[in-house]
Design a protein around this motif. Structure first.
Motif, mmCIF file in Angstrom:
data_model
loop_
_atom_site.group_PDB
_atom_site.id
_atom_site.type_symbol
_atom_site.label_atom_id
_atom_site.label_comp_id
_atom_site.label_asym_id
_atom_site.label_seq_id
_atom_site.Cartn_x
_atom_site.Cartn_y
_atom_site.Cartn_z
ATOM 1 N N LEU A 105 0.827 -1.205 0.000
ATOM 2 C CA LEU A 105 0.000 0.000 0.000
ATOM 3 C C LEU A 105 0.863 1.258 0.000
ATOM 4 O O LEU A 105 1.874 1.323 0.701
ATOM 5 C CB LEU A 105 -0.872 -0.040 1.270
ATOM 6 N N ALA A 106 0.476 2.234 -0.786
ATOM 7 C CA ALA A 106 1.117 3.557 -0.772
ATOM 8 C C ALA A 106 0.078 4.575 -0.322
ATOM 9 O O ALA A 106 -1.101 4.463 -0.667
ATOM 10 C CB ALA A 106 1.651 3.921 -2.150
ATOM 11 N N HIS A 107 0.523 5.540 0.465
ATOM 12 C CA HIS A 107 -0.340 6.644 0.884
ATOM 13 C C HIS A 107 -0.232 7.766 -0.146
ATOM 14 O O HIS A 107 0.866 8.251 -0.408
ATOM 15 C CB HIS A 107 0.100 7.226 2.225
ATOM 16 N N MET A 108 -1.351 8.176 -0.669
ATOM 17 C CA MET A 108 -1.397 9.356 -1.528
ATOM 18 C C MET A 108 -1.422 10.515 -0.532
ATOM 19 O O MET A 108 -2.463 10.881 -0.005
ATOM 20 C CB MET A 108 -2.609 9.300 -2.444
ATOM 21 N N ASP A 109 -0.265 11.030 -0.241
ATOM 22 C CA ASP A 109 0.012 11.782 0.975
ATOM 23 C C ASP A 109 -0.419 13.241 0.964
ATOM 24 O O ASP A 109 -1.087 13.693 1.877
ATOM 25 C CB ASP A 109 1.508 11.676 1.265
ATOM 26 N N SER A 110 -0.022 14.002 -0.022
ATOM 27 C CA SER A 110 -0.273 15.438 0.037
ATOM 28 C C SER A 110 -0.313 16.033 -1.366
ATOM 29 O O SER A 110 0.531 15.722 -2.204
ATOM 30 C CB SER A 110 0.831 16.123 0.851
ATOM 31 N N ALA A 111 -1.310 16.880 -1.579
ATOM 32 C CA ALA A 111 -1.427 17.622 -2.837
ATOM 33 C C ALA A 111 -1.589 19.094 -2.493
ATOM 34 O O ALA A 111 -2.250 19.445 -1.511
ATOM 35 C CB ALA A 111 -2.629 17.137 -3.644
ATOM 36 N N ALA A 112 -0.987 19.948 -3.290
ATOM 37 C CA ALA A 112 -1.124 21.395 -3.088
ATOM 38 C C ALA A 112 -0.967 22.084 -4.441
ATOM 39 O O ALA A 112 -0.020 21.809 -5.177
ATOM 40 C CB ALA A 112 -0.068 21.910 -2.105
ATOM 41 N N VAL A 113 -1.912 22.949 -4.749
ATOM 42 C CA VAL A 113 -1.867 23.732 -5.981
ATOM 43 C C VAL A 113 -2.042 25.199 -5.593
ATOM 44 O O VAL A 113 -2.987 25.552 -4.880
ATOM 45 C CB VAL A 113 -2.973 23.296 -6.975
#
Length: 184
Positions: A105-113
């Motif tokens: 499993l991978a965590h889709m950790d952080s997005a910022a725009v």
């Protein structure tokens, strides 16, 4: 507006953290986002010396992608994924996964725009680029968290095929939907 999606490297850590902080400061609902700092980003992107042979992506703690404006070459947005393995930090345990499943499993950790670049589907494009690499690395599951009222981010995840698996308090007691996407 055109953007180039590129894989980030450890030397991008300060710039990535700056985008995260700028986004956080512009947010009306600060409880929707937990900002990461440059040290966290650097640690995520730096190679590890000892790794678990059972975990895809071995040799690193995570990956990151960045969106660069073609017009002025500015960093417009970022996305990071983390590899928790079967550590207690794995969100897999929040949805009933076994340690063996958590290792895949991978965590889709952080997005910022940045605010001036919103509306161009950058979160979607950055996540899709990361998903493609994660699939190639052998991950079977992707998890993410999103505040239940953050309709923009939640909508992006639903369009990418994530499903809400649970709603729990995470990150200093803030409510989050735990999202899952199966790649196999």
């Amino acid at each position: 507006m055109n953007f180039q999606i590129e894989k980030a490297v450890p030397s991008d850590a300060a710039a990535i953290a700056s985008v995260i902080q700028n986004c956080y400061e512009s947010m009306k609902h600060k409880e929707w986002y937990l900002p990461d700092d440059a040290e966290y980003v650097r640690d995520l992107l730096e190679p590890v010396r000892i790794f678990d042979e059972r975990v895809p992506g071995r040799g690193s703690h995570g990956i990151a992608y960045k969106a660069i404006s073609a017009k002025d070459h500015r960093l417009a947005g970022i996305f990071m994924a983390a590899f928790p393995g079967d550590s207690p930090k794995s969100m897999g345990y929040d949805i009933g996964f076994t340690p063996e499943q958590c290792r895949l499993l991978a965590h889709m950790d952080s997005a910022a725009v940045l605010p001036e670049f919103r509306g161009f589907q950058l979160q979607y494009r950055l996540m899709a680029a990361a998903e493609e690499e994660l699939r190639g690395m052998g991950f079977h599951y992707l998890t993410a968290t999103v505040h239940p009222d953050n309709h923009a981010s939640k909508g992006t995840m639903l369009r990418l095929g994530y499903q809400v698996m649970a709603t729990k308090e995470k990150y200093n007691g803030n409510l989050r939907n735990i999202m899952l996407k199966t790649l196999i």
